[in-house]
Design a protein around this motif. Structure first.
Motif, PDB file in Angstrom:
ATOM      1  N   MET A   1       0.839  -1.175   0.000  1.00  0.00           N
ATOM      2  CA  MET A   1       0.000   0.000   0.000  1.00  0.00           C
ATOM      3  C   MET A   1       0.889   1.245   0.000  1.00  0.00           C
ATOM      4  O   MET A   1       1.874   1.317   0.706  1.00  0.00           O
ATOM      5  CB  MET A   1      -0.886  -0.005   1.249  1.00  0.00           C
ATOM      6  N   GLU A   2       0.511   2.205  -0.818  1.00  0.00           N
ATOM      7  CA  GLU A   2       1.236   3.468  -0.877  1.00  0.00           C
ATOM      8  C   GLU A   2       0.354   4.593  -0.378  1.00  0.00           C
ATOM      9  O   GLU A   2      -0.840   4.612  -0.640  1.00  0.00           O
ATOM     10  CB  GLU A   2       1.651   3.799  -2.310  1.00  0.00           C
ATOM     11  N   ILE A   3       0.964   5.517   0.322  1.00  0.00           N
ATOM     12  CA  ILE A   3       0.273   6.707   0.803  1.00  0.00           C
ATOM     13  C   ILE A   3       1.090   7.915   0.364  1.00  0.00           C
ATOM     14  O   ILE A   3       2.308   7.929   0.518  1.00  0.00           O
ATOM     15  CB  ILE A   3       0.141   6.704   2.337  1.00  0.00           C
TER      16      ILE A   3
END
Length: 64
Positions: free
Chosen positions: A1-3
């Motif tokens: 997951m990327e933020i």
């Protein structure tokens, strides 16, 4: 997951937070090499959206 987090590094707190993030082993920071307009132009050129012109024609457009 990327933020994605955008940090305005003009405040002292933001600078401290940014430096803290750099110390974390699971955080990867990407900073643009250029300003937004230049980055956009580079992407357009790579994708073939740019048009070729001669230096003479470019100067005519620039100074007209």
């Amino acid at each position: 997951m990327e933020i994605t987090i955008k940090i305005d590094k003009r405040s002292k707190q933001a600078k401290v937070f940014y430096e803290y993030l750099k110390t974390l082993p699971f955080v990867e920071l990407e900073e643009p090499r250029y300003n937004k307009d230049t980055e956009k132009a580079i992407k357009e050129a790579k994708s073939g959206k740019a048009t070729k012109t001669t230096l003479e024609d470019f100067r005519k457009e620039l100074y007209s």
